[in-house]
Enzyme design. Structure first.
Site, PDB file in Angstrom:
ATOM      1  N   ARG A   1      11.571  -7.215   6.063  1.00 15.53           N
ATOM      2  CA  ARG A   1      11.467  -5.942   5.750  1.00 15.53           C
ATOM      3  C   ARG A   1      12.252  -4.923   6.569  1.00 15.53           C
ATOM      4  O   ARG A   1      12.236  -5.034   7.628  1.00 15.53           O
ATOM      5  CB  ARG A   1      10.014  -5.520   5.971  1.00 15.53           C
ATOM      6  CG  ARG A   1       9.703  -4.026   5.471  1.00 15.53           C
ATOM      7  CD  ARG A   1       8.377  -3.835   5.287  1.00 15.53           C
ATOM      8  NE  ARG A   1       7.226  -3.624   6.293  1.00 15.53           N
ATOM      9  CZ  ARG A   1       6.208  -3.223   6.213  1.00 15.53           C
ATOM     10  NH1 ARG A   1       5.539  -3.107   5.171  1.00 15.53           N
ATOM     11  NH2 ARG A   1       5.400  -3.180   7.448  1.00 15.53           N
TER      12      ARG A   1
ATOM     13  N   ARG B   1      -1.095  -8.561  14.117  1.00 12.45           N
ATOM     14  CA  ARG B   1      -1.777  -7.527  13.208  1.00 12.45           C
ATOM     15  C   ARG B   1      -2.568  -8.379  12.109  1.00 12.45           C
ATOM     16  O   ARG B   1      -3.563  -7.983  11.747  1.00 12.45           O
ATOM     17  CB  ARG B   1      -0.455  -6.957  12.328  1.00 12.45           C
ATOM     18  CG  ARG B   1       0.124  -5.730  13.262  1.00 12.45           C
ATOM     19  CD  ARG B   1       1.521  -5.763  12.782  1.00 12.45           C
ATOM     20  NE  ARG B   1       1.688  -5.168  11.429  1.00 12.45           N
ATOM     21  CZ  ARG B   1       2.731  -4.883  11.071  1.00 12.45           C
ATOM     22  NH1 ARG B   1       4.088  -5.594  11.364  1.00 12.45           N
ATOM     23  NH2 ARG B   1       2.880  -4.488   9.719  1.00 12.45           N
TER      24      ARG B   1
ATOM     25  N   LYS C   1       0.945  -1.447   0.059  1.00 16.15           N
ATOM     26  CA  LYS C   1      -0.081  -0.061   0.043  1.00 16.15           C
ATOM     27  C   LYS C   1       0.953   1.229  -0.084  1.00 16.15           C
ATOM     28  O   LYS C   1       0.718   2.170  -0.632  1.00 16.15           O
ATOM     29  CB  LYS C   1      -1.043   0.077   1.115  1.00 16.15           C
ATOM     30  CG  LYS C   1      -2.032  -1.134   1.335  1.00 16.15           C
ATOM     31  CD  LYS C   1      -2.711  -0.870   2.513  1.00 16.15           C
ATOM     32  CE  LYS C   1      -2.239  -0.888   3.914  1.00 16.15           C
ATOM     33  NZ  LYS C   1      -1.606  -2.030   4.305  1.00 16.15           N
TER      34      LYS C   1
ATOM     35  N   ARG D   1      -9.464   1.524   8.849  1.00 18.67           N
ATOM     36  CA  ARG D   1      -9.180   0.277   9.275  1.00 18.67           C
ATOM     37  C   ARG D   1     -10.329  -0.550  10.158  1.00 18.67           C
ATOM     38  O   ARG D   1     -10.072  -1.685  10.437  1.00 18.67           O
ATOM     39  CB  ARG D   1      -8.050   0.135  10.195  1.00 18.67           C
ATOM     40  CG  ARG D   1      -6.607  -0.631   9.249  1.00 18.67           C
ATOM     41  CD  ARG D   1      -5.585  -0.043  10.245  1.00 18.67           C
ATOM     42  NE  ARG D   1      -4.309  -1.009  10.203  1.00 18.67           N
ATOM     43  CZ  ARG D   1      -3.361  -0.483   9.482  1.00 18.67           C
ATOM     44  NH1 ARG D   1      -3.444   0.707   8.890  1.00 18.67           N
ATOM     45  NH2 ARG D   1      -2.254  -1.372   9.511  1.00 18.67           N
TER      46      ARG D   1
ATOM     47  N   ARG E   1      11.096  -1.955  11.674  1.00 17.94           N
ATOM     48  CA  ARG E   1       9.857  -1.385  12.596  1.00 17.94           C
ATOM     49  C   ARG E   1       9.511  -2.211  13.898  1.00 17.94           C
ATOM     50  O   ARG E   1       9.740  -3.609  13.995  1.00 17.94           O
ATOM     51  CB  ARG E   1       8.765  -1.365  11.700  1.00 17.94           C
ATOM     52  CG  ARG E   1       8.480  -0.073  11.140  1.00 17.94           C
ATOM     53  CD  ARG E   1       7.466   0.027  10.013  1.00 17.94           C
ATOM     54  NE  ARG E   1       6.211  -0.475  10.521  1.00 17.94           N
ATOM     55  CZ  ARG E   1       5.084  -0.643   9.688  1.00 17.94           C
ATOM     56  NH1 ARG E   1       5.054  -0.141   8.769  1.00 17.94           N
ATOM     57  NH2 ARG E   1       4.166  -1.311  10.447  1.00 17.94           N
TER      58      ARG E   1
END
Ligand code: ADP
Length: 224
Positions: free
Chosen positions: A130, A174, A18, A91, A163
């Site tokens: 990531r 999540r 996104k 969300r 992160r």
């Protein structure tokens, strides 16, 4: 370029691309990219009261309360107006209802909702590989790119980091939150605005996905 669609919501699970795609669309079409996750991380980095409140939820992979997410978006809209590419908002169905009410009030309804779909295996692989730049939002894969934690971001020079919610434990949470709270937002839009929602397979190459998204944003819906 002046696109037909100027109020756009990008939905999708973590790591569905996104943020990357929203950045490219913002650059091509001149529509502001608003990531609620990035807004919250920036508050947190600056140690503001809102950032501290948010960190208690985000570091565990939980959503911040609707009231807080809505507040941060309302602040943004107040200074920027109703042209946006939202990434990470709404969300929950509650947030989607708030957004609809605010846009109704402004007489500027939502133009487009795009869902990026990605398998759970691909999500896990992408998240665990990531590294991110918390300053400009760029992300890199430690297996696909020659960058490691601590290296300077090739785009802005700030250090690349993992992160604090990009770990296996927070990711399980999540994904659970995504299935339970965010996927119902898809049904909500299908019900209240038939035809507004478009699905795109996010496992394809980045350029291919960008081509499909661009066609949708430009209003060429048959292309996507
Ligand atoms: P990702 O899509 O990769 O999970 P984001 O940067 O969009 O990451 O969001 C990171 C975190 O910020 C979320 O897990 C959540 O805690 C918080 N957050 C972002 N947007 C919202 C929102 N609209 N409502 C509630 N919490 C949010």
């Amino acid at each position: 370029m002046n696109p037909v669609n100027q109020r756009i919501v990008l939905l999708g699970p973590p790591a569905s691309g996104k943020g990357t795609q929203a950045d490219r669309l913002a650059e091509s079409f001149g529509i502001p990219h608003v990531s609620t996750g990035a807004l919250l991380r920036s508050e947190c980095d600056r140690g503001t009261p809102l950032g501290k409140e948010a960190d208690a939820w985000t570091s565990k992979g939980l959503l911040v309360p609707d009231e807080l997410a809505v507040r941060i978006v309302a602040n943004w809209m107040e200074s920027n107006g109703p042209r946006f590419l939202f990434d990470g908002f709404p969300r929950t169905v509650g947030q989607a209802e708030h957004l609809d009410k605010a846009l109704d009030f402004l007489g500027s309804p939502l133009d487009l909702v795009i869902l990026l779909e990605l398998s759970e295996d691909a999500i896990r692989r992408r998240i665990l590989e990531r590294i991110s730049c918390l300053k400009c939002g760029a992300t890199f894969s430690t297996s696909l790119h020659a960058h490691a934690e601590g290296d300077p971001c090739p785009r802005c020079g700030a250090p690349l980091v993992r992160r604090n919610d990009d770990n296996a434990e927070a990711l399980d949470q999540r994904l659970d939150v995504y299935r339970k709270l965010t996927l119902p937002v898809v049904g909500y839009y299908e019900k209240i605005s038939p035809g507004i929602l478009h699905r795109i397979e996010a496992g394809e190459g980045s350029d291919e996905i960008f081509g499909k998204l661009s066609a949708l944003v430009a209003g060429d819906k048959d292309e996507a």
